[in-house]
Scaffold this active site. Structure first.
Site, PDB file in Angstrom:
ATOM      1  N   TYR A   1      19.459  -4.014 -16.313  1.00  0.00           N
ATOM      2  CA  TYR A   1      18.495  -4.090 -15.203  1.00  0.00           C
ATOM      3  C   TYR A   1      18.086  -2.710 -14.706  1.00  0.00           C
ATOM      4  O   TYR A   1      18.866  -1.769 -14.780  1.00  0.00           O
ATOM      5  CB  TYR A   1      19.098  -4.881 -14.040  1.00  0.00           C
ATOM      6  CG  TYR A   1      19.326  -6.339 -14.326  1.00  0.00           C
ATOM      7  CD1 TYR A   1      18.771  -6.975 -15.435  1.00  0.00           C
ATOM      8  CD2 TYR A   1      20.117  -7.102 -13.471  1.00  0.00           C
ATOM      9  CE1 TYR A   1      19.011  -8.319 -15.685  1.00  0.00           C
ATOM     10  CE2 TYR A   1      20.353  -8.451 -13.714  1.00  0.00           C
ATOM     11  CZ  TYR A   1      19.800  -9.045 -14.822  1.00  0.00           C
ATOM     12  OH  TYR A   1      20.037 -10.374 -15.063  1.00  0.00           O
TER      13      TYR A   1
ATOM     14  N   SER B   1      17.194 -18.319 -12.860  1.00  0.00           N
ATOM     15  CA  SER B   1      15.788 -18.728 -12.930  1.00  0.00           C
ATOM     16  C   SER B   1      15.525 -20.089 -12.301  1.00  0.00           C
ATOM     17  O   SER B   1      14.818 -20.927 -12.872  1.00  0.00           O
ATOM     18  CB  SER B   1      15.294 -18.723 -14.387  1.00  0.00           C
ATOM     19  OG  SER B   1      13.905 -18.550 -14.452  1.00  0.00           O
TER      20      SER B   1
ATOM     21  N   LEU C   1      13.550 -20.808 -10.038  1.00  0.00           N
ATOM     22  CA  LEU C   1      12.120 -20.945  -9.778  1.00  0.00           C
ATOM     23  C   LEU C   1      11.281 -20.733 -11.041  1.00  0.00           C
ATOM     24  O   LEU C   1      10.068 -20.561 -10.949  1.00  0.00           O
ATOM     25  CB  LEU C   1      11.678 -19.947  -8.697  1.00  0.00           C
ATOM     26  CG  LEU C   1      12.360 -20.081  -7.340  1.00  0.00           C
ATOM     27  CD1 LEU C   1      11.758 -19.096  -6.340  1.00  0.00           C
ATOM     28  CD2 LEU C   1      12.256 -21.503  -6.796  1.00  0.00           C
TER      29      LEU C   1
ATOM     30  N   GLY D   1       9.136 -17.815 -11.060  1.00  0.00           N
ATOM     31  CA  GLY D   1       8.065 -17.918 -10.069  1.00  0.00           C
ATOM     32  C   GLY D   1       7.065 -19.019 -10.330  1.00  0.00           C
ATOM     33  O   GLY D   1       6.243 -19.332  -9.462  1.00  0.00           O
TER      34      GLY D   1
ATOM     35  N   LEU E   1       7.623 -22.121 -10.434  1.00  0.00           N
ATOM     36  CA  LEU E   1       7.905 -23.269  -9.569  1.00  0.00           C
ATOM     37  C   LEU E   1       7.725 -22.928  -8.088  1.00  0.00           C
ATOM     38  O   LEU E   1       8.249 -23.620  -7.222  1.00  0.00           O
ATOM     39  CB  LEU E   1       9.320 -23.788  -9.834  1.00  0.00           C
ATOM     40  CG  LEU E   1       9.482 -24.579 -11.134  1.00  0.00           C
ATOM     41  CD1 LEU E   1      10.953 -24.832 -11.455  1.00  0.00           C
ATOM     42  CD2 LEU E   1       8.707 -25.909 -11.069  1.00  0.00           C
ATOM     43  N   THR E   2       6.963 -21.889  -7.812  1.00  0.00           N
ATOM     44  CA  THR E   2       6.583 -21.591  -6.423  1.00  0.00           C
ATOM     45  C   THR E   2       5.175 -22.078  -6.117  1.00  0.00           C
ATOM     46  O   THR E   2       4.777 -22.128  -4.950  1.00  0.00           O
ATOM     47  CB  THR E   2       6.618 -20.075  -6.147  1.00  0.00           C
ATOM     48  OG1 THR E   2       5.568 -19.432  -6.897  1.00  0.00           O
ATOM     49  CG2 THR E   2       7.967 -19.481  -6.522  1.00  0.00           C
ATOM     50  N   GLY E   3       4.419 -22.384  -7.151  1.00  0.00           N
ATOM     51  CA  GLY E   3       3.030 -22.804  -6.980  1.00  0.00           C
ATOM     52  C   GLY E   3       2.030 -21.672  -7.075  1.00  0.00           C
ATOM     53  O   GLY E   3       0.825 -21.921  -7.142  1.00  0.00           O
ATOM     54  N   LYS E   4       2.504 -20.434  -7.111  1.00  0.00           N
ATOM     55  CA  LYS E   4       1.545 -19.314  -7.069  1.00  0.00           C
ATOM     56  C   LYS E   4       0.760 -19.145  -8.359  1.00  0.00           C
ATOM     57  O   LYS E   4      -0.281 -18.479  -8.365  1.00  0.00           O
ATOM     58  CB  LYS E   4       2.265 -18.018  -6.707  1.00  0.00           C
ATOM     59  CG  LYS E   4       3.296 -17.519  -7.699  1.00  0.00           C
ATOM     60  CD  LYS E   4       4.002 -16.288  -7.149  1.00  0.00           C
ATOM     61  CE  LYS E   4       5.118 -15.802  -8.057  1.00  0.00           C
ATOM     62  NZ  LYS E   4       5.860 -14.655  -7.450  1.00  0.00           N
TER      63      LYS E   4
END
Length: 350
Positions: free
Chosen positions: A53, A238, A240, A243, A245-248
């Site tokens: 990372y 993971s 989401l 990301g 599964l955030t809708g963005k």
């Protein structure tokens, strides 16, 4: 915050683990520090990082995330209050990890990795040391929905699991690590490591860190039974779906500053059928009066086989939301609705 036992160890980790892979790339050191302060204040005692990372991996940023964590722990003088997990890379052709050569799961490379991680983290030990991904040839994530076109392909110089595990035994004896875990692993891999430890080679496996979310429930097919019977904890990453599964990203949106917009690394969640499935789950969340990110995180944390849900955030409001999901009551109605979609949509993003 609820604490759950890590494998068969005497450690009890928070139901939410603070993921760190954006620190040093999308997040500054100051932002990382504020995230750690908030998470600890809300009852999180578990943090997960890696020598690789931040993401995306680059030689000029590699290890920066561990450095940020180490500086924060020294400033707060709280090493004894943090259950700290990090990872060693599996086989990779990238030479910047070892400095002058590709990396494998052999003694010289594992020792090089842990010594560098301990230095960056400013500590004498890590609580959980994980293999980030297998050395052997397997699909990324190690839990595909199809076998692929090259079954049984192996590298001629594949390091035997017993040889790798014996090195982790040395690390435990030296006091450099307390416990051993895997990541992106299959049922076969989990059982082979357990079999070797049962034969007296190295430490017993305590955890596996695999992707788990509404559009990737492949862990349930075989690993859930394997890990439950062998007391191996799932550390779910993971939740989401990077990301999605955030809708963005619904309807093809690419908001400025979002990970897939910046780095174009979301292919795992851009497979055939994925957009329809993601939208269906995001709309389902809204039908229950929740934001998609709240719904997706609450689902993962609620599962009986999840020991800790590894969340990630690039902003403080995102982190606040993720931490607050421990207070959402997951209902039978929600589960039936999720299972109904899953029956029809399957696992489009393994």
């Amino acid at each position: 915050m609820q604490k759950r036992r890590l494998g068969r160890t005497d450690l009890h980790v928070s139901a939410i683990c603070l993921g760190t892979m954006t620190w040093g790339q999308q997040n500054t050191e100051d932002e990382a520090r504020r995230q750690m302060d908030l998470a600890v204040d809300r009852g999180v005692n578990f943090m997960d990082t890696a020598e690789l990372y931040p993401i995306p991996p680059k030689p000029e940023t590699q290890g920066r995330t561990e450095t940020y964590i180490g500086k924060w722990m020294r400033a707060r003088k709280n090493r004894d209050k943090v259950i700290l997990a990090t990872k060693v890379v599996g086989r990779t052709a990238n030479s910047w990890f070892r400095g002058d050569r590709p990396s494998k799961l052999v003694r010289a490379d594992i020792f090089d990795a842990i010594e560098k991680s301990l230095k960056r983290l400013g500590t004498d030990y890590v609580d959980l040391y994980q293999i980030h991904f297998p050395e052997r040839v397997v699909p990324w994530g190690a839990n595909p929905t199809r076998v692929g076109t090259a079954p049984g392909r192996r590298d001629e110089d594949e390091t035997p699991i017993a040889e790798t595990l014996a090195v982790f035994g040395e690390l435990v004896k030296a006091g450099m690590i307390r416990h051993f875990g895997l990541s992106n692993e299959s049922s076969w891999g989990v059982m082979r490591f357990i079999a070797e430890s049962d034969n007296g080679v190295g430490p017993r496996l305590v955890s596996v860190q695999n992707a788990y979310n509404l559009v990737n429930r492949t862990y349930e097919v075989n690993l859930a039974e394997t890990c439950e019977r062998e007391s191996v904890s799932l550390l779910a990453y993971s939740p989401l779906a990077q990301g999605y599964l955030t809708g963005k990203y619904d309807h093809g949106a690419r908001p400025p500053g979002a990970r897939s917009t910046l780095f174009n690394r979301g292919q795992r969640y851009e497979t055939p059928g994925a957009p329809e499935a993601l939208l269906a789950y995001n709309d389902l969340a809204r039908s229950f009066g929740l934001e998609p990110a709240q719904f997706a995180n609450a689902y993962v944390t609620s599962r009986w086989f999840v020991t800790s849900n590894i969340i990630g955030a690039t902003s403080m409001p995102q982190l606040e939301m993720a931490l607050s999901t421990v207070d959402i009551a997951w209902t039978d109605e929600m589960q039936k609705a999720v299972d109904g979609l899953h029956q029809r949509l399957g696992n489009p993003c393994p």
